[in-house]
Every structure is written in C-alpha cells, then in structure tokens.
Design a protein around this motif. Structure first.
Motif, mmCIF file in Angstrom:
data_model
loop_
_atom_site.group_PDB
_atom_site.id
_atom_site.type_symbol
_atom_site.label_atom_id
_atom_site.label_comp_id
_atom_site.label_asym_id
_atom_site.label_seq_id
_atom_site.Cartn_x
_atom_site.Cartn_y
_atom_site.Cartn_z
ATOM 1 N N VAL A 71 0.825 -1.208 0.000
ATOM 2 C CA VAL A 71 0.000 0.000 0.000
ATOM 3 C C VAL A 71 0.863 1.263 0.000
ATOM 4 C CG1 VAL A 71 -1.954 -1.122 1.121
ATOM 5 C CG2 VAL A 71 -0.274 0.081 2.518
ATOM 6 N N CYS A 72 2.109 1.140 0.474
ATOM 7 C CA CYS A 72 3.015 2.301 0.472
ATOM 8 C C CYS A 72 3.677 2.514 -0.881
ATOM 9 C CB CYS A 72 4.109 2.117 1.523
ATOM 10 S SG CYS A 72 3.529 2.217 3.230
ATOM 11 N N THR A 73 3.905 1.441 -1.622
ATOM 12 C CA THR A 73 4.673 1.499 -2.865
ATOM 13 C C THR A 73 4.151 2.514 -3.876
ATOM 14 O OG1 THR A 73 5.473 -0.762 -2.621
ATOM 15 C CG2 THR A 73 5.479 0.155 -4.843
ATOM 16 N N PRO A 74 2.833 2.606 -4.110
ATOM 17 C CA PRO A 74 2.373 3.601 -5.095
ATOM 18 C C PRO A 74 2.777 5.022 -4.734
ATOM 19 C CG PRO A 74 0.629 2.023 -4.608
ATOM 20 C CD PRO A 74 1.726 1.758 -3.613
ATOM 21 N N TYR A 75 2.836 5.341 -3.460
ATOM 22 C CA TYR A 75 3.239 6.684 -3.042
ATOM 23 C C TYR A 75 4.728 6.915 -3.291
ATOM 24 C CZ TYR A 75 -1.268 7.313 -0.754
ATOM 25 O OH TYR A 75 -2.613 7.438 -0.507
ATOM 26 N N LEU A 76 5.513 5.857 -3.173
ATOM 27 C CA LEU A 76 6.953 5.986 -3.368
ATOM 28 C C LEU A 76 7.331 5.989 -4.839
ATOM 29 C CD1 LEU A 76 8.072 3.495 -0.584
ATOM 30 C CD2 LEU A 76 8.132 5.980 -0.471
ATOM 31 N N ILE A 87 1.330 12.079 4.325
ATOM 32 C CA ILE A 87 -0.029 12.183 4.866
ATOM 33 C C ILE A 87 -0.890 11.046 4.327
ATOM 34 C CG2 ILE A 87 -2.126 13.589 4.867
ATOM 35 C CD1 ILE A 87 -0.237 16.077 4.716
ATOM 36 N N GLY A 88 -0.788 10.809 3.024
ATOM 37 C CA GLY A 88 -1.594 9.750 2.414
ATOM 38 C C GLY A 88 -1.327 8.386 3.010
ATOM 39 N N ILE A 89 -0.053 8.064 3.219
ATOM 40 C CA ILE A 89 0.304 6.765 3.792
ATOM 41 C C ILE A 89 -0.267 6.623 5.198
ATOM 42 C CG2 ILE A 89 2.248 5.430 4.714
ATOM 43 C CD1 ILE A 89 3.828 6.279 2.240
ATOM 44 N N SER A 90 -0.235 7.689 5.971
ATOM 45 C CA SER A 90 -0.743 7.600 7.346
ATOM 46 C C SER A 90 -2.222 7.227 7.356
ATOM 47 C CB SER A 90 -0.519 8.922 8.093
ATOM 48 O OG SER A 90 -1.334 9.961 7.585
ATOM 49 N N PHE A 91 -2.986 7.732 6.395
ATOM 50 C CA PHE A 91 -4.408 7.401 6.331
ATOM 51 C C PHE A 91 -4.657 6.047 5.673
ATOM 52 C CE2 PHE A 91 -4.914 11.988 7.068
ATOM 53 C CZ PHE A 91 -5.907 11.957 8.042
ATOM 54 N N VAL A 92 -3.868 5.723 4.662
ATOM 55 C CA VAL A 92 -4.025 4.426 3.996
ATOM 56 C C VAL A 92 -3.745 3.286 4.968
ATOM 57 C CG1 VAL A 92 -2.989 2.888 2.295
ATOM 58 C CG2 VAL A 92 -3.617 5.199 1.637
ATOM 59 N N THR A 93 -2.722 3.442 5.803
ATOM 60 C CA THR A 93 -2.403 2.386 6.755
ATOM 61 C C THR A 93 -3.464 2.275 7.845
ATOM 62 O OG1 THR A 93 -0.952 3.930 7.943
ATOM 63 C CG2 THR A 93 0.084 2.438 6.368
ATOM 64 N N VAL A 94 -4.064 3.406 8.224
ATOM 65 C CA VAL A 94 -5.188 3.347 9.167
ATOM 66 C C VAL A 94 -6.352 2.604 8.525
ATOM 67 C CG1 VAL A 94 -7.003 4.741 10.241
ATOM 68 C CG2 VAL A 94 -4.613 5.388 10.532
ATOM 69 N N ASP A 95 -6.658 2.960 7.292
ATOM 70 C CA ASP A 95 -7.740 2.317 6.555
ATOM 71 C C ASP A 95 -7.502 0.820 6.445
ATOM 72 O OD1 ASP A 95 -9.995 1.977 4.953
ATOM 73 O OD2 ASP A 95 -8.909 2.406 3.107
ATOM 74 N N ALA A 96 -6.274 0.456 6.075
ATOM 75 C CA ALA A 96 -5.952 -0.960 5.907
ATOM 76 C C ALA A 96 -6.026 -1.709 7.233
ATOM 77 C CB ALA A 96 -4.560 -1.100 5.301
ATOM 78 N N ALA A 97 -5.520 -1.090 8.297
ATOM 79 C CA ALA A 97 -5.525 -1.752 9.598
ATOM 80 C C ALA A 97 -6.942 -1.942 10.124
ATOM 81 C CB ALA A 97 -4.699 -0.953 10.601
ATOM 82 N N LEU A 98 -7.859 -1.039 9.754
ATOM 83 C CA LEU A 98 -9.245 -1.176 10.190
ATOM 84 C C LEU A 98 -10.010 -2.189 9.357
ATOM 85 C CD1 LEU A 98 -10.250 2.558 10.840
ATOM 86 C CD2 LEU A 98 -9.916 0.770 12.554
ATOM 87 N N ASN A 99 -9.661 -2.323 8.090
ATOM 88 C CA ASN A 99 -10.437 -3.149 7.173
ATOM 89 C C ASN A 99 -9.740 -4.425 6.728
ATOM 90 O OD1 ASN A 99 -12.927 -1.360 6.463
ATOM 91 N ND2 ASN A 99 -11.190 0.030 6.400
ATOM 92 N N ASP A 100 -8.459 -4.564 7.021
ATOM 93 C CA ASP A 100 -7.702 -5.757 6.668
ATOM 94 C C ASP A 100 -7.225 -6.409 7.967
ATOM 95 O OD1 ASP A 100 -5.721 -7.611 6.041
ATOM 96 O OD2 ASP A 100 -4.972 -6.463 4.342
#
Length: 215
Positions: A71-76, A87-100
């Motif tokens: 999930v981080c790779t596209p940002y890098l 900022i995007g990664i911080s929210f994506v990882t929250v989203d993933a941790a809640l839903n995955d």
C-alpha cells in the motif's frame, strides 16, 4: 496440483482466522483452538503449516508487512509530492488496519511481542525507512522546512502513529484512528511544513478523512 491448491486454501484460511483472533485477543490470550474453530480446519492441518502459535504469529506479521509495503509502494513510485505521500500513507495504513485483519493483527503483534523479530521482516524498520525517505524528498521539494532532520522526522511520525494505534487498541476505540491521525497532522504541520503551505496541507488532511472506510 489439486492437493497443493487445497493446502494453499487451508493456509490462507488459517492466516486470516489467526489475524482475526490476534486482533481481538492479542498474542498472549490467543488460543490455537479458537483459531481452528474460526478457520474450520483440523489440528493436523494447522500443524502441517505452522508448528506453533509463535510461528503462526510470524506468518501473520510477514504477510501484514508485505501488504503494508504494497500500500506504500504507489506513493513511493509515483510523482506524488512527498509531503502528500506522508499524509496519504498515514491514512491508507489506518484504513488498511481497520479493514484488513492481517494488517490490523500485524500492528498489534509487533507492539505486544516486544523485541520479537520475524525471520524475514521488520515492520517498524520498513515504516521508519519509508517516512525518512519521504521526509528527505519533501525537504528537496521545498515543502518540509530545510532545517528539519529527515531521519528524526521519519522516526517521530512512526512513534506518533504507532502510539496512537496502541492507545486505540488498549481503549478499544480503533474507529477513532482516522480522526486522531487528522488531529496529529494538524498539530505537526506548523512545526514541519514551510509556513506558506500549512493551510494547503491542512486542507489536504481534511480531504483524506472521507476516504477512510469504517467497519
């Protein structure tokens, strides 16, 4: 081939079931019997793939770290400005941790198991390195203050967001993580970002909130 396919289906069922149980119970309180019930497999199937609870936890951590990296790779790899990527990664990882469940369990396991390290991965090291690389880019791009220490910034962000996740787990309030993340950025931006761009990035943070899916 059919046997291999069935074995892979069983392995994935065990991994997902273990992630669900680890997320809700934590490592110490998780019983393999509950994982078996959740996965609907036999004890023999479990021990065919994983010799112990620790080995099962290691497998969850390694898979969770792989997903985190994905999930981080596209940002890098994209032309996204580094500050927006942080900022995007911080929210994506929250989203993933809640839903995955696998990623959610990974974050809990690496916190609870202390100095535990899997044989192949170190999630915290991956997370810290990602933010440090982005912080260096953000300085070069003129968004982060030029006197900022990118290594210190990267480590601080991980400490902050990992701490927020730990508190959310301890208080059973994981669905507050998106709001907590936004509040953290609101406080951090005036310290890290060049003054003319603070309002822009605050708006960027606000726009990220609606994209977070809550269970």
């Amino acid at each position: 081939m059919a046997t291999q396919k069935r074995a892979e289906v069983t392995r994935r069922a065990l991994l997902h079931a273990a992630a669900e149980v680890f997320t809700h119970r934590g490592y110490a309180e998780t019983k393999l019997s509950e994982v078996l019930t959740q996965a609907r497999v036999t004890k023999g199937a479990l021990y065919f793939h994983y010799a112990s609870k620790e080995e099962l936890a290691r497998a969850v951590i390694e898979e969770g770290t792989r997903r985190f990296t994905a999930v981080c790779t596209p940002y890098l790899a994209s032309p996204t400005p580094a500050s927006e990527a942080m900022i995007g990664i911080s929210f994506v990882t929250v989203d993933a941790a809640l839903n995955d469940p696998v990623m959610g369990a990974t974050f809990r396991l690496i916190t609870e198991m202390g100095d535990y390290r899997s044989s192949e991965t170190d999630t915290f090291a991956t997370w810290i390195t990602t933010y440090q690389l982005l912080a260096r880019r953000a300085i070069d791009e003129g968004d982060l203050r030029e006197d900022a220490d990118p290594d210190a910034v990267g480590r601080l962000l991980v400490e902050l967001f990992a701490g927020a996740r730990l508190l959310a787990t301890a208080t059973d309030t994981p669905t507050t993580l998106p709001t907590r993340t936004a509040m953290a950025w609101d406080l951090l931006l005036p310290v890290l970002v060049t003054t003319p761009k603070i309002d822009y990035f605050r708006q960027f943070v606000t726009r990220r909130l609606p994209t977070v899916r809550l269970p």
